[in-house]
Design an enzyme around this catalytic site. Structure first.
Site, PDB file in Angstrom:
ATOM      1  N   ASP A  97       0.850  -1.188   0.000  1.00 38.14           N
ATOM      2  CA  ASP A  97       0.000   0.000   0.000  1.00 38.14           C
ATOM      3  C   ASP A  97       0.886   1.237   0.000  1.00 38.14           C
ATOM      4  O   ASP A  97       1.109   1.863   1.035  1.00 38.14           O
ATOM      5  CB  ASP A  97      -0.958  -0.016   1.191  1.00 38.14           C
ATOM      6  CG  ASP A  97      -2.123   0.940   0.966  1.00 38.14           C
ATOM      7  OD1 ASP A  97      -2.129   1.645  -0.069  1.00 38.14           O
ATOM      8  OD2 ASP A  97      -3.022   0.979   1.811  1.00 38.14           O
ATOM      9  N   CYS A 100       0.279   4.627   1.900  1.00 37.45           N
ATOM     10  CA  CYS A 100      -0.751   4.526   2.921  1.00 37.45           C
ATOM     11  C   CYS A 100      -0.375   5.637   3.883  1.00 37.45           C
ATOM     12  O   CYS A 100       0.794   5.797   4.226  1.00 37.45           O
ATOM     13  CB  CYS A 100      -0.672   3.159   3.604  1.00 37.45           C
ATOM     14  SG  CYS A 100      -1.938   2.961   4.847  1.00 37.45           S
ATOM     15  N   HIS A 206      -8.103   0.618   7.420  1.00 37.22           N
ATOM     16  CA  HIS A 206      -8.348   2.012   7.037  1.00 37.22           C
ATOM     17  C   HIS A 206      -9.628   2.544   7.679  1.00 37.22           C
ATOM     18  O   HIS A 206     -10.567   1.799   7.917  1.00 37.22           O
ATOM     19  CB  HIS A 206      -8.413   2.123   5.509  1.00 37.22           C
ATOM     20  CG  HIS A 206      -7.086   1.822   4.878  1.00 37.22           C
ATOM     21  ND1 HIS A 206      -6.942   1.379   3.596  1.00 37.22           N
ATOM     22  CD2 HIS A 206      -5.840   1.896   5.406  1.00 37.22           C
ATOM     23  CE1 HIS A 206      -5.643   1.193   3.352  1.00 37.22           C
ATOM     24  NE2 HIS A 206      -4.966   1.490   4.442  1.00 37.22           N
ATOM     25  N   PHE A 207      -9.609   3.834   7.970  1.00 31.92           N
ATOM     26  CA  PHE A 207     -10.790   4.407   8.632  1.00 31.92           C
ATOM     27  C   PHE A 207     -10.862   5.905   8.413  1.00 31.92           C
ATOM     28  O   PHE A 207      -9.905   6.538   7.960  1.00 31.92           O
ATOM     29  CB  PHE A 207     -10.787   4.100  10.132  1.00 31.92           C
ATOM     30  CG  PHE A 207      -9.679   4.780  10.899  1.00 31.92           C
ATOM     31  CD1 PHE A 207      -9.765   6.129  11.221  1.00 31.92           C
ATOM     32  CD2 PHE A 207      -8.566   4.072  11.327  1.00 31.92           C
ATOM     33  CE1 PHE A 207      -8.758   6.762  11.925  1.00 31.92           C
ATOM     34  CE2 PHE A 207      -7.541   4.698  12.037  1.00 31.92           C
ATOM     35  CZ  PHE A 207      -7.640   6.046  12.335  1.00 31.92           C
ATOM     36  N   ASN A 333       4.117   4.820   4.095  1.00 30.13           N
ATOM     37  CA  ASN A 333       4.804   3.796   3.295  1.00 30.13           C
ATOM     38  C   ASN A 333       5.402   4.474   2.080  1.00 30.13           C
ATOM     39  O   ASN A 333       4.683   4.762   1.112  1.00 30.13           O
ATOM     40  CB  ASN A 333       3.807   2.736   2.784  1.00 30.13           C
ATOM     41  CG  ASN A 333       3.352   1.768   3.856  1.00 30.13           C
ATOM     42  OD1 ASN A 333       3.924   1.698   4.934  1.00 30.13           O
ATOM     43  ND2 ASN A 333       2.322   0.999   3.537  1.00 30.13           N
ATOM     44  N   SER A 383      -5.852   2.491  16.860  1.00 31.67           N
ATOM     45  CA  SER A 383      -6.786   1.524  16.305  1.00 31.67           C
ATOM     46  C   SER A 383      -8.195   2.057  16.541  1.00 31.67           C
ATOM     47  O   SER A 383      -8.386   3.050  17.228  1.00 31.67           O
ATOM     48  CB  SER A 383      -6.591   0.186  16.990  1.00 31.67           C
ATOM     49  OG  SER A 383      -6.625   0.367  18.385  1.00 31.67           O
ATOM     50  N   MET A 384      -9.162   1.361  15.954  1.00 35.57           N
ATOM     51  CA  MET A 384     -10.546   1.805  16.032  1.00 35.57           C
ATOM     52  C   MET A 384     -10.998   2.002  17.493  1.00 35.57           C
ATOM     53  O   MET A 384     -10.875   1.099  18.308  1.00 35.57           O
ATOM     54  CB  MET A 384     -11.409   0.741  15.370  1.00 35.57           C
ATOM     55  CG  MET A 384     -12.873   1.028  15.363  1.00 35.57           C
ATOM     56  SD  MET A 384     -13.722  -0.242  14.429  1.00 35.57           S
ATOM     57  CE  MET A 384     -13.388  -1.693  15.405  1.00 35.57           C
ATOM     58  N   HIS A 407       4.354   4.897  13.276  1.00 35.07           N
ATOM     59  CA  HIS A 407       3.223   5.261  12.416  1.00 35.07           C
ATOM     60  C   HIS A 407       1.877   4.784  12.936  1.00 35.07           C
ATOM     61  O   HIS A 407       0.848   5.110  12.365  1.00 35.07           O
ATOM     62  CB  HIS A 407       3.427   4.711  11.009  1.00 35.07           C
ATOM     63  CG  HIS A 407       2.966   3.287  10.835  1.00 35.07           C
ATOM     64  ND1 HIS A 407       3.442   2.260  11.604  1.00 35.07           N
ATOM     65  CD2 HIS A 407       2.068   2.741   9.994  1.00 35.07           C
ATOM     66  CE1 HIS A 407       2.853   1.136  11.227  1.00 35.07           C
ATOM     67  NE2 HIS A 407       2.007   1.392  10.261  1.00 35.07           N
TER      68      HIS A 407
END
Lengths: 484, 145
Positions: A97, A100, A206-207, A333, A383-384, A407
């Site tokens: 990716d 990203c 991804h969010f 990235n 994270s979520m 990151h």
């Protein structure tokens, strides 16, 4: 798995892997506390750090950051700089990716202003920004010819199409466009994957979040970045170059495999395939990679545009009234040509950042003029459902990590294990009980991305801060989550 | 049913780690493809009503597996096709490498019908293995998600 890898403790947060294998050209350095290091020893993270130390032309050491975990070839959370002339460039050091990355947008609203309309706003964003499996846009498709222009001109091109404000480009790494992008170096397959996916979030980790500033740690720097008070609402967009970038990586892994034979490069892992910096293969990859980098910047730019549009739809007012200014857009990235001091000498190098954020200090010419007195914003998404961080780059990063820091959180539990333990519906309920609005395309992703499946991002930010490779500015927590 | 398992998901920290089985290489390749679509959606819900044909090449069997899965992934991303039935007709070997011919069956992705699991970004060579035992082949590979 990598328990046999020798480690020397240098400080509480810095560990050294000596050159214990004949093929290692440099030692490894790991920035982590004891807990994070223990976790790295349960998979191949440190082995991969050692493997990267084998790359021809690598300078100083192979670096693993506090969020390091097992990747492909490189560990995720890895940095390596190789000599521009004598070294190699490796697509594995960038990843599938390409670019990203993360974008942070600041509003002038507080939580109380947005709370009554939060669900409606989240619904509007969920509708306006396609996400999840096979997400594509019906209203914004480009032809292959237009795609070529888009990847050559980057963020400025979509701003010219009316999808952004003139000042947006200035607040992106590379001003939203790597100049060396050459679409002739990109396969038709990659372009076919790319044409329908501009402006889509994708899936997996991804969010898009509506957040509020939870705590400010460095007032002066926060203010320079447009973060003025605790409770201020921000938007974070985390995604990459979609199928376009994945295909470019895949295509060039094949090219590099042939290059490894042609130039007789000895490597410990097939996924470190690389080519000498001066070769045709390296030049081609770098030009194609730049196309994917620009695609990803553009992708996040268009998503931000549709977020602004969503504010307009819901509040029936011009989005400029709500601030909605781009704080920064940064790649996680990427490979770049940069100048760094190595043993007192200035060297031109290929810096590979695989799951790493550039963290340049104040005064650096590569950062936007209005941030030059404080330093480059560093964005570390959690994270979520957990916190995310805004940090600032430092001189120390230039000294010890080729201007880079962590990151993200990094996984702690496998997707399979997370799915066994959690159910998407429960995760959603738990988030909603904390007042977080959740809109997700996939219930499976909710379970796989459950918060306990990740390392604590606060600890990752702590290590970065304590090592000094990027220091804390502010912490954000989610009010609403849109998830693929 | 007493039928042997076609594939299973192994433990991996970040991504989908697949073991696909078959009595020969062709069957193992078919089950590898089935596993990849099962990462994305419920394969039982993909009706094999449209037939298509694929030919892929690779310099070795690992490259052949990588290219086979990638070709199917590209079909999904560019034509929105999901597949649930695969018939690898031929895997041939020449001095240049390996070639595979297959018939595949599936239907167009319909978010109303096909439950969303997680998107696959790419196939990888990381920890890829082709394990041969008498009358059983196991393929192991990781999908980046």
């Amino acid at each position: 798995m990598s328990s046999k890898i020798p480690l020397e403790r240098l400080t509480d947060y810095t560990w050294r892997i000596p050159q214990y294998k004949p093929g290692m050209r440099v030692p490894g350095i790991v920035f982590a506390n004891k807990d994070l290091l223990d976790k790295m020893q349960t998979d191949r993270t440190l082995q991969q750090c050692v493997n990267v130390a084998h790359l021809p032309g690598i300078y100083k050491y192979s670096i693993t950051l506090p969020d390091g975990h097992e990747g492909y070839g490189f560990p995720i959370g890895g940095v390596a700089a190789t000599d521009y002339d004598e070294g190699v460039i490796s697509p594995g050091g960038v990843g599938y990716d390409i670019n990203c990355g993360v974008r942070l947008v600041a509003t002038n609203l507080s939580e109380k202003d947005i709370r009554p309309k939060l669900a409606e706003l989240t619904n509007a964003i969920f509708k306006n920004v396609p996400c999840g499996l096979g997400s594509r846009r019906k209203d914004f498709r480009v032809t292959e010819h237009v795609l070529d222009r888009l990847v050559m001109e980057g963020v400025q091109w979509v701003i010219d199409q009316g999808l952004g404000w003139s000042e947006d480009a200035e607040h992106c790494e590379e001003r939203g466009c790597m100049k060396n992008a050459n679409p002739d170096k990109v396969s038709t397959t990659a372009k076919n994957r790319g044409v329908t996916q501009i402006g889509t979030l994708g899936s997996g980790n991804h969010f898009l979040e509506i957040q509020k500033v939870d705590k400010i740690y460095d007032e002066k720097t926060a203010k320079a970045f447009g973060i003025t008070h605790e409770g201020q609402v921000t938007i974070m967009i985390h995604c990459g170059s979609r199928g376009f970038g994945h295909q470019i990586c895949s295509d060039y892994l094949r090219v590099m495999e042939r290059a490894v034979h042609k130039y007789k490069i000895a490597l410990p892992d097939r996924e470190l395939a690389c080519a000498p910096g001066k070769s045709k293969e390296a030049e081609d990859y770098y030009q194609a990679m730049a196309c994917a980098v620009n695609y990803a910047f553009t992708n996040r730019q268009t998503i931000m545009h549709w977020v602004r549009q969503s504010f307009q739809q819901v509040f029936k007012e011009d989005p400029e009234r709500f601030g909605l200014k781009l704080v920064y857009d940064v790649a996680h990235n990427i490979a770049k040509i940069e100048n760094h001091k190595v043993n007192g000498k200035r060297r031109k190098v290929w810096v590979h950042r695989k799951g790493a954020t550039r963290a340049f200090p104040y005064g650096h010419p590569e950062i936007p003029a209005d941030y030059r007195s404080v330093g480059q914003p560093v964005l570390i998404p959690g994270s979520m459902g957990t916190s995310s961080w805004l940090l600032v780059g430092t001189e120390k990063a230039m000294e010890v990590s080729f201007g880079s820091t962590a990151h993200g959180a990094g996984r702690m539990m496998s997707r399979t294990a997370a799915k066994k333990r959690y159910w998407g519906g429960d995760i959603k309920k738990a988030l909603e009980q904390r007042g977080i609005v959740v809109r997700a395309a996939s219930s499976v992703v909710l379970a796989e991305e459950a918060d306990p499946a990740y390392k604590n991002v606060d600890i990752v930010a702590d290590v970065s801060h304590n090592v000094g490779i990027a220091t804390k500015v502010a912490r954000m927590v989610p009010l609403a989550v849109v998830k693929g | 049913m007493g039928e042997e398992k076609k594939f299973e998901f192994l433990e991996h920290m970040a991504d989908a780690y697949v073991a696909a089985y078959g009595k020969d290489l062709a069957e193992a390749f078919e089950n590898a493809a089935l596993a990849m679509f099962d990462v994305m959606t419920k394969v039982e819900d993909i009706t094999p009503k449209t037939e298509d044909y694929l030919e892929v090449k690779g310099k070795d069997e690992y490259a052949l597996l990588y290219n086979w899965l990638e070709a199917l992934l590209v079909k999904f991303e560019t034509e929105e096709m999901l597949y649930s039935k695969f018939q690898v007709q031929e895997i041939s070997r020449s001095p240049k490498g390996f070639a595979l011919k297959a018939r595949i069956w599936g239907e167009k992705y319909d978010p109303q019908k096909h439950v969303q699991k997680v998107g696959v970004k790419a196939v990888t060579y990381h920890r890829m293995e082709i394990i041969r035992k008498p009358e059983k082949i196991t393929l192991k590979f990781i999908l980046d998600i």
